[in-house]
Design a protein around this motif. Structure first.
Motif, PDB file in Angstrom:
ATOM      1  N   GLY A  23      36.271  -7.239   7.765  1.00 44.70           N
ATOM      2  CA  GLY A  23      37.717  -7.237   7.560  1.00 44.70           C
ATOM      3  C   GLY A  23      38.334  -8.607   7.736  1.00 44.70           C
ATOM      4  O   GLY A  23      39.174  -9.031   6.940  1.00 44.70           O
ATOM      5  N   GLY A  24      37.911  -9.334   8.767  1.00 48.35           N
ATOM      6  CA  GLY A  24      38.448 -10.671   9.007  1.00 48.35           C
ATOM      7  C   GLY A  24      38.108 -11.642   7.891  1.00 48.35           C
ATOM      8  O   GLY A  24      38.959 -12.403   7.425  1.00 48.35           O
ATOM      9  N   LEU A  25      36.848 -11.619   7.464  1.00 44.65           N
ATOM     10  CA  LEU A  25      36.453 -12.501   6.368  1.00 44.65           C
ATOM     11  C   LEU A  25      37.186 -12.155   5.078  1.00 44.65           C
ATOM     12  O   LEU A  25      37.580 -13.040   4.320  1.00 44.65           O
ATOM     13  CB  LEU A  25      34.936 -12.418   6.143  1.00 44.65           C
ATOM     14  CG  LEU A  25      34.069 -13.005   7.239  1.00 44.65           C
ATOM     15  CD1 LEU A  25      32.591 -12.716   6.972  1.00 44.65           C
ATOM     16  CD2 LEU A  25      34.294 -14.498   7.372  1.00 44.65           C
ATOM     17  N   GLN A  26      37.378 -10.876   4.861  1.00 42.27           N
ATOM     18  CA  GLN A  26      38.038 -10.434   3.636  1.00 42.27           C
ATOM     19  C   GLN A  26      39.531 -10.776   3.638  1.00 42.27           C
ATOM     20  O   GLN A  26      40.058 -11.252   2.643  1.00 42.27           O
ATOM     21  CB  GLN A  26      37.846  -8.925   3.491  1.00 42.27           C
ATOM     22  CG  GLN A  26      38.080  -8.399   2.120  1.00 42.27           C
ATOM     23  CD  GLN A  26      37.634  -6.945   2.009  1.00 42.27           C
ATOM     24  OE1 GLN A  26      37.227  -6.323   2.981  1.00 42.27           O
ATOM     25  NE2 GLN A  26      37.724  -6.400   0.834  1.00 42.27           N
ATOM     26  N   VAL A  27      40.206 -10.576   4.749  1.00 38.06           N
ATOM     27  CA  VAL A  27      41.658 -10.769   4.797  1.00 38.06           C
ATOM     28  C   VAL A  27      42.039 -12.227   5.005  1.00 38.06           C
ATOM     29  O   VAL A  27      42.876 -12.768   4.282  1.00 38.06           O
ATOM     30  CB  VAL A  27      42.272  -9.891   5.909  1.00 38.06           C
ATOM     31  CG1 VAL A  27      43.726 -10.244   6.148  1.00 38.06           C
ATOM     32  CG2 VAL A  27      42.134  -8.427   5.553  1.00 38.06           C
ATOM     33  N   TYR A  28      41.430 -12.876   5.986  1.00 32.40           N
ATOM     34  CA  TYR A  28      41.859 -14.215   6.342  1.00 32.40           C
ATOM     35  C   TYR A  28      41.187 -15.318   5.530  1.00 32.40           C
ATOM     36  O   TYR A  28      41.764 -16.367   5.307  1.00 32.40           O
ATOM     37  CB  TYR A  28      41.660 -14.458   7.834  1.00 32.40           C
ATOM     38  CG  TYR A  28      42.569 -13.608   8.676  1.00 32.40           C
ATOM     39  CD1 TYR A  28      43.940 -13.795   8.640  1.00 32.40           C
ATOM     40  CD2 TYR A  28      42.072 -12.601   9.479  1.00 32.40           C
ATOM     41  CE1 TYR A  28      44.792 -13.016   9.398  1.00 32.40           C
ATOM     42  CE2 TYR A  28      42.905 -11.810  10.242  1.00 32.40           C
ATOM     43  CZ  TYR A  28      44.263 -12.019  10.197  1.00 32.40           C
ATOM     44  OH  TYR A  28      45.109 -11.234  10.940  1.00 32.40           O
ATOM     45  N   PHE A  29      39.945 -15.091   5.107  1.00 32.52           N
ATOM     46  CA  PHE A  29      39.223 -16.136   4.384  1.00 32.52           C
ATOM     47  C   PHE A  29      39.006 -15.792   2.907  1.00 32.52           C
ATOM     48  O   PHE A  29      38.364 -16.551   2.190  1.00 32.52           O
ATOM     49  CB  PHE A  29      37.884 -16.426   5.064  1.00 32.52           C
ATOM     50  CG  PHE A  29      38.042 -16.929   6.462  1.00 32.52           C
ATOM     51  CD1 PHE A  29      38.500 -18.210   6.706  1.00 32.52           C
ATOM     52  CD2 PHE A  29      37.760 -16.113   7.541  1.00 32.52           C
ATOM     53  CE1 PHE A  29      38.665 -18.681   7.992  1.00 32.52           C
ATOM     54  CE2 PHE A  29      37.920 -16.567   8.838  1.00 32.52           C
ATOM     55  CZ  PHE A  29      38.374 -17.865   9.064  1.00 32.52           C
ATOM     56  N   LYS A  30      39.477 -14.623   2.489  1.00 27.03           N
ATOM     57  CA  LYS A  30      39.383 -14.162   1.093  1.00 27.03           C
ATOM     58  C   LYS A  30      37.937 -14.112   0.599  1.00 27.03           C
ATOM     59  O   LYS A  30      37.665 -14.322  -0.571  1.00 27.03           O
ATOM     60  CB  LYS A  30      40.207 -15.045   0.156  1.00 27.03           C
ATOM     61  CG  LYS A  30      41.650 -15.221   0.560  1.00 27.03           C
ATOM     62  CD  LYS A  30      42.400 -13.920   0.540  1.00 27.03           C
ATOM     63  CE  LYS A  30      43.873 -14.168   0.852  1.00 27.03           C
ATOM     64  NZ  LYS A  30      44.443 -13.227   1.740  1.00 27.03           N
ATOM     65  N   ILE A  31      37.005 -13.838   1.502  1.00 25.14           N
ATOM     66  CA  ILE A  31      35.598 -13.685   1.135  1.00 25.14           C
ATOM     67  C   ILE A  31      35.348 -12.203   0.888  1.00 25.14           C
ATOM     68  O   ILE A  31      35.431 -11.388   1.807  1.00 25.14           O
ATOM     69  CB  ILE A  31      34.672 -14.209   2.250  1.00 25.14           C
ATOM     70  CG1 ILE A  31      34.911 -15.696   2.467  1.00 25.14           C
ATOM     71  CG2 ILE A  31      33.219 -13.923   1.924  1.00 25.14           C
ATOM     72  CD1 ILE A  31      34.164 -16.272   3.659  1.00 25.14           C
ATOM     73  N   GLN A  32      35.066 -11.857  -0.341  1.00 22.31           N
ATOM     74  CA  GLN A  32      34.806 -10.472  -0.702  1.00 22.31           C
ATOM     75  C   GLN A  32      33.349 -10.138  -0.394  1.00 22.31           C
ATOM     76  O   GLN A  32      32.459 -10.961  -0.600  1.00 22.31           O
ATOM     77  CB  GLN A  32      35.096 -10.236  -2.183  1.00 22.31           C
ATOM     78  CG  GLN A  32      36.544 -10.440  -2.547  1.00 22.31           C
ATOM     79  CD  GLN A  32      37.464  -9.459  -1.831  1.00 22.31           C
ATOM     80  OE1 GLN A  32      37.137  -8.301  -1.651  1.00 22.31           O
ATOM     81  NE2 GLN A  32      38.614  -9.952  -1.395  1.00 22.31           N
ATOM     82  N   PRO A  33      33.092  -8.922   0.075  1.00 25.40           N
ATOM     83  CA  PRO A  33      31.703  -8.539   0.342  1.00 25.40           C
ATOM     84  C   PRO A  33      30.912  -8.477  -0.960  1.00 25.40           C
ATOM     85  O   PRO A  33      31.432  -8.066  -1.994  1.00 25.40           O
ATOM     86  CB  PRO A  33      31.829  -7.154   0.985  1.00 25.40           C
ATOM     87  CG  PRO A  33      33.178  -6.671   0.608  1.00 25.40           C
ATOM     88  CD  PRO A  33      34.037  -7.858   0.379  1.00 25.40           C
ATOM     89  N   PHE A  34      29.664  -8.920  -0.909  1.00 23.36           N
ATOM     90  CA  PHE A  34      28.844  -8.965  -2.113  1.00 23.36           C
ATOM     91  C   PHE A  34      28.350  -7.587  -2.534  1.00 23.36           C
ATOM     92  O   PHE A  34      28.316  -7.266  -3.706  1.00 23.36           O
ATOM     93  CB  PHE A  34      27.637  -9.881  -1.892  1.00 23.36           C
ATOM     94  CG  PHE A  34      28.022 -11.309  -1.675  1.00 23.36           C
ATOM     95  CD1 PHE A  34      28.668 -12.014  -2.664  1.00 23.36           C
ATOM     96  CD2 PHE A  34      27.755 -11.937  -0.479  1.00 23.36           C
ATOM     97  CE1 PHE A  34      29.036 -13.336  -2.473  1.00 23.36           C
ATOM     98  CE2 PHE A  34      28.111 -13.255  -0.273  1.00 23.36           C
ATOM     99  CZ  PHE A  34      28.748 -13.967  -1.279  1.00 23.36           C
ATOM    100  N   VAL A  35      27.961  -6.773  -1.583  1.00 22.54           N
ATOM    101  CA  VAL A  35      27.301  -5.513  -1.904  1.00 22.54           C
ATOM    102  C   VAL A  35      28.240  -4.321  -1.772  1.00 22.54           C
ATOM    103  O   VAL A  35      28.421  -3.569  -2.721  1.00 22.54           O
ATOM    104  CB  VAL A  35      26.064  -5.312  -1.000  1.00 22.54           C
ATOM    105  CG1 VAL A  35      25.361  -4.019  -1.326  1.00 22.54           C
ATOM    106  CG2 VAL A  35      25.115  -6.482  -1.152  1.00 22.54           C
ATOM    107  N   PHE A  36      28.846  -4.151  -0.625  1.00 24.33           N
ATOM    108  CA  PHE A  36      29.622  -2.949  -0.347  1.00 24.33           C
ATOM    109  C   PHE A  36      31.096  -3.204  -0.633  1.00 24.33           C
ATOM    110  O   PHE A  36      31.860  -3.532   0.260  1.00 24.33           O
ATOM    111  CB  PHE A  36      29.422  -2.517   1.103  1.00 24.33           C
ATOM    112  CG  PHE A  36      27.987  -2.327   1.464  1.00 24.33           C
ATOM    113  CD1 PHE A  36      27.252  -1.307   0.888  1.00 24.33           C
ATOM    114  CD2 PHE A  36      27.364  -3.169   2.348  1.00 24.33           C
ATOM    115  CE1 PHE A  36      25.921  -1.128   1.204  1.00 24.33           C
ATOM    116  CE2 PHE A  36      26.032  -2.997   2.676  1.00 24.33           C
ATOM    117  CZ  PHE A  36      25.314  -1.973   2.095  1.00 24.33           C
ATOM    118  N   LYS A  37      31.492  -3.067  -1.885  1.00 27.96           N
ATOM    119  CA  LYS A  37      32.868  -3.375  -2.266  1.00 27.96           C
ATOM    120  C   LYS A  37      33.818  -2.200  -2.084  1.00 27.96           C
ATOM    121  O   LYS A  37      35.011  -2.380  -2.057  1.00 27.96           O
ATOM    122  CB  LYS A  37      32.907  -3.852  -3.721  1.00 27.96           C
ATOM    123  CG  LYS A  37      32.178  -5.160  -3.883  1.00 27.96           C
ATOM    124  CD  LYS A  37      32.361  -5.740  -5.231  1.00 27.96           C
ATOM    125  CE  LYS A  37      31.588  -7.042  -5.280  1.00 27.96           C
ATOM    126  NZ  LYS A  37      31.894  -7.865  -6.380  1.00 27.96           N
TER     127      LYS A  37
END
Length: 110
Positions: free
Chosen positions: A73-87
């Motif tokens: 969640g932190g990587l996705q929200v704050y750093f805009k890093i989308q998960p590679f596998v589990f979208k």
């Protein structure tokens, strides 16, 4: 709600709701992870000569799942890093349910 409103109205209502969710969820996620890490440091206890107790094992699994959810969640929200596998949200939801069920069983005398 989808049945009660047209597609255009439904999209507007959903976006209005999501505007507030996007403001509240990320900070609460950070608070949950930080307080969880603090609490596990207070409750985990020493590992005995017989190895981990049932409580420590379940608490460790819950901590792993919680940290995974927090990092994702932190990587996705704050750093805009989308998960590679589990979208999708299926795996995180399954992890949350698993944490809830583990909480119910971790105090069993085993």
């Amino acid at each position: 709600m989808k049945r009660s409103y047209s597609e255009e109205e439904h999209a507007k209502i959903r976006e209005s709701f999501m505007k507030y969710v996007r403001k509240v969820v990320p900070p609460s996620l950070i608070v949950a992870v930080i307080t969880g890490l603090y609490l596990i440091s207070q409750v985990y206890g020493p590992v005995g000569p017989d190895g981990l107790t049932w409580f420590q094992s379940v608490l460790g699994l819950k901590a792993f799942l919680g940290i995974w959810l927090g990092l994702r969640g932190g990587l996705q929200v704050y750093f805009k890093i989308q998960p590679f596998v589990f979208k999708s949200h299926v795996l995180p939801f399954a992890f949350v349910l698993t944490i809830i069920f583990l909480s119910q069983f971790m105090y069993l005398p085993v």
